[in-house]
Write a protein that holds these residues in place. Structure first.
Motif, mmCIF file in Angstrom:
data_model
loop_
_atom_site.group_PDB
_atom_site.id
_atom_site.type_symbol
_atom_site.label_atom_id
_atom_site.label_comp_id
_atom_site.label_asym_id
_atom_site.label_seq_id
_atom_site.Cartn_x
_atom_site.Cartn_y
_atom_site.Cartn_z
ATOM 1 N N VAL A 1 37.958 39.973 38.486
ATOM 2 C CA VAL A 1 39.190 39.414 39.058
ATOM 3 C C VAL A 1 38.906 38.770 40.412
ATOM 4 O O VAL A 1 39.349 37.647 40.699
ATOM 5 N N ASN A 2 38.137 39.470 41.240
ATOM 6 C CA ASN A 2 37.854 38.978 42.587
ATOM 7 C C ASN A 2 37.045 37.692 42.570
ATOM 8 O O ASN A 2 37.326 36.745 43.310
ATOM 9 N N ILE A 3 36.020 37.641 41.729
ATOM 10 C CA ILE A 3 35.166 36.454 41.672
ATOM 11 C C ILE A 3 35.954 35.236 41.209
ATOM 12 O O ILE A 3 35.838 34.138 41.772
ATOM 13 N N VAL A 4 36.788 35.421 40.180
ATOM 14 C CA VAL A 4 37.601 34.304 39.682
ATOM 15 C C VAL A 4 38.568 33.813 40.759
ATOM 16 O O VAL A 4 38.692 32.605 41.015
ATOM 17 N N LEU A 5 39.258 34.759 41.405
ATOM 18 C CA LEU A 5 40.211 34.380 42.447
ATOM 19 C C LEU A 5 39.502 33.733 43.637
ATOM 20 O O LEU A 5 40.025 32.778 44.232
ATOM 21 N N ASN A 6 38.332 34.233 43.998
ATOM 22 C CA ASN A 6 37.573 33.620 45.082
ATOM 23 C C ASN A 6 37.257 32.164 44.783
ATOM 24 O O ASN A 6 37.458 31.277 45.620
ATOM 25 N N TYR A 7 36.745 31.929 43.590
ATOM 26 C CA TYR A 7 36.372 30.566 43.215
ATOM 27 C C TYR A 7 37.570 29.626 43.255
ATOM 28 O O TYR A 7 37.511 28.510 43.777
ATOM 29 N N VAL A 8 38.677 30.123 42.723
ATOM 30 C CA VAL A 8 39.883 29.295 42.649
ATOM 31 C C VAL A 8 40.484 29.046 44.031
ATOM 32 O O VAL A 8 40.863 27.914 44.365
ATOM 33 N N LEU A 9 40.552 30.085 44.859
ATOM 34 C CA LEU A 9 41.292 29.992 46.126
ATOM 35 C C LEU A 9 40.435 29.510 47.299
ATOM 36 O O LEU A 9 40.944 28.808 48.181
ATOM 37 N N ILE A 10 39.157 29.877 47.331
ATOM 38 C CA ILE A 10 38.311 29.415 48.441
ATOM 39 C C ILE A 10 38.123 27.906 48.378
ATOM 40 O O ILE A 10 38.254 27.196 49.385
#
Length: 461
Positions: free
Chosen positions: A170-179
């Motif tokens: 979850v964290n990696i996906v959200l990082n990629y999308v939001l960063i």
């Protein structure tokens, strides 16, 4: 004679491996965060380092306090005492929840301190909005730790690992999308990384509770918890064990946090390099942490069974295994000290080429020192786990304070700020503190275990 220790390796690894993977999962999230943020620039990487330094202090107190749950549950499990085990979980969960809220509020109040720490202004201004969101994630993280320590105490170490792995995804996906602003989302930089961390930690605690509720061995423990029906005796027992354990972790994490701040005084590039080396060293430390939990659980079980000779033999087998693994990690860091830091930065970024090359050079030097303290770091955390299994916490707390703050920090401060060693000097102080801690903690465990074997009982510590 050696076989009496090596024959335990398989079971020790079986028990510790899920904890290792779970802890590595936490650190892997930090690795991915740092690699992604590092693509934005050295200032952003330094800002994450500065913001997380405040988090490390708070997390050390919360996670350290939660470790009180494991030996109590392990001992109750060894005795077959369900009521005592559930009481340890309930009271530990209550205290961890209260502590997490207090720590969150303290971090919010402490933010202005950043401007007084002689850190680069650019780094501070980037760190503050990042810290706002990450600080709130302390609450689900420490609640998760309460359930994790309970699960470890029942030797159900793989379920926290599963929850951590799901949270990582979850964290990696959200990082990629939001960063980076993918799939129509705004580009939020390091604030996007903070949002990813926050959401993933709520997912983590929810998923672990669902897993524990679904298992026959743990279902009765984690359901029908009357959280506000409390027993003062158990509260005092957990506080007695948890507060010194929190201080032990605080003293160790505190000196690494001091290293972040001292490197910030040297500039943004030294601070970014420190973050890279610290993140890599943290990855290997999580393996030792897994073995520390195995030592805590197995020693706690043997204490409950009153098998003191077995208790010492098992603890020494885990120490031997730790020594072998840490030597391998030390060799790895020496062999790849120049290559590993390059993962964190865009080496083809012409505009930041000078900064990036300086960061890589400093980080490669720090990894040579990190290679040296792998062994001391691994041994001290495993012996500390064994002592927690014995529910011996006061003297080890004094030992960790002396090792890190009477020995380690003065060396870091003087060599880092007043000699040409600079960042390397800061890390030589870390090496000194960890080595003293490992030696003194081992002596403490040997004294206690020998006394128990000689008398056939647990003595007043």
């Amino acid at each position: 004679m050696l076989t009496q220790y090596t024959k335990e390796f398989r079971y020790n690894l079986k028990l510790a491996a899920p904890v290792m993977l779970g802890m590595l999962g936490h650190t892997f999230v930090g690795l991915i965060d740092n690699i992604m943020v590092g693509q934005l620039g050295t200032a952003q990487l330094a800002a994450v380092s500065l913001g997380n330094s405040f988090m490390f202090i708070a997390m050390s107190l919360g996670i350290g306090f939660s470790t009180a749950i494991t030996p109590l549950v392990a001992e109750a499990d060894g005795e077959g005492n369900f009521n005592s085990g559930k009481s340890a979980l309930k009271h530990g969960l209550f205290l961890c929840t209260v502590l997490s809220i207090i720590l969150f509020l303290i971090i919010l109040a402490a933010k202005p301190i950043m401007y007084l720490m002689k850190q680069p202004v650019e780094v501070v201004e980037l760190a503050i909005p990042y810290l706002d969101l990450v600080a709130f994630s302390l609450i689900p993280l420490i609640v998760f730790q309460a359930f994790k320590q309970f699960s470890d105490g029942l030797s159900m170490t793989k379920y926290p690992m599963y929850a951590t792995l799901i949270a990582n995804v979850v964290n990696i996906v959200l990082n990629y999308v939001l960063i980076f602003g993918k799939f129509g989302f705004p580009q939020m930089g390091i604030v996007g990384a903070a949002i990813g961390t926050l959401i993933s930690r709520f997912v983590m605690v929810a998923f672990l509770w669902i897993l524990l509720r679904a298992k026959a061995k743990s279902k009765a423990y984690v359901t029908a918890i009357k959280l506000f029906v409390l027993d003062s005796k158990m509260l005092r027992k957990i506080i007695y064990l948890g507060f010194p354990s929190a201080l032990q972790m605080f003293f160790e994490v505190g000196i690494f946090t001091a290293a972040i701040w001292l490197s910030g005084i040297l500039g943004k590039n030294p601070q970014a390099a420190n973050q890279i080396a610290l993140n890599l060293a943290s990855m290997t430390f999580m393996v030792a942490t897994g073995l520390s939990v195995a030592a805590m659980v197995r020693v706690g079980n043997q204490k409950g069974l009153h098998q003191y000779r077995e208790l010492k033999r098992i603890a020494l087998s885990i120490l031997l295994l730790t020594f072998i693994i840490e030597v391998i990690f030390a060799i790895f860091f020496v062999a790849f000290n120049t290559l590993l830091p390059q993962m964190y930065l865009d080496v083809n970024d012409v505009a930041n080429l000078v900064d990036n090359n300086e960061v890589i050079l400093i980080a490669s030097e720090l990894l040579l020192i990190a290679a040296l303290f792998q062994i001391s770091d691994g041994i001290q955390v495993v012996v500390l786990g064994a002592l927690r299994g014995l529910q011996d916490v006061v003297i080890p707390t004094i030992i960790t304070f002396i090792a890190y703050w009477i020995v380690g920090f003065p060396v870091s401060y003087y060599l880092g700020l007043y000699t040409e060693y600079a960042n390397s000097g800061i890390w030589l102080g870390l090496l000194a503190g960890l080595t003293v801690s490992a030696i003194l903690l081992y002596i403490r465990f040997k004294i206690l275990s020998d006394r128990m074997i000689a008398t056939g009982s647990v003595l007043d510590k």
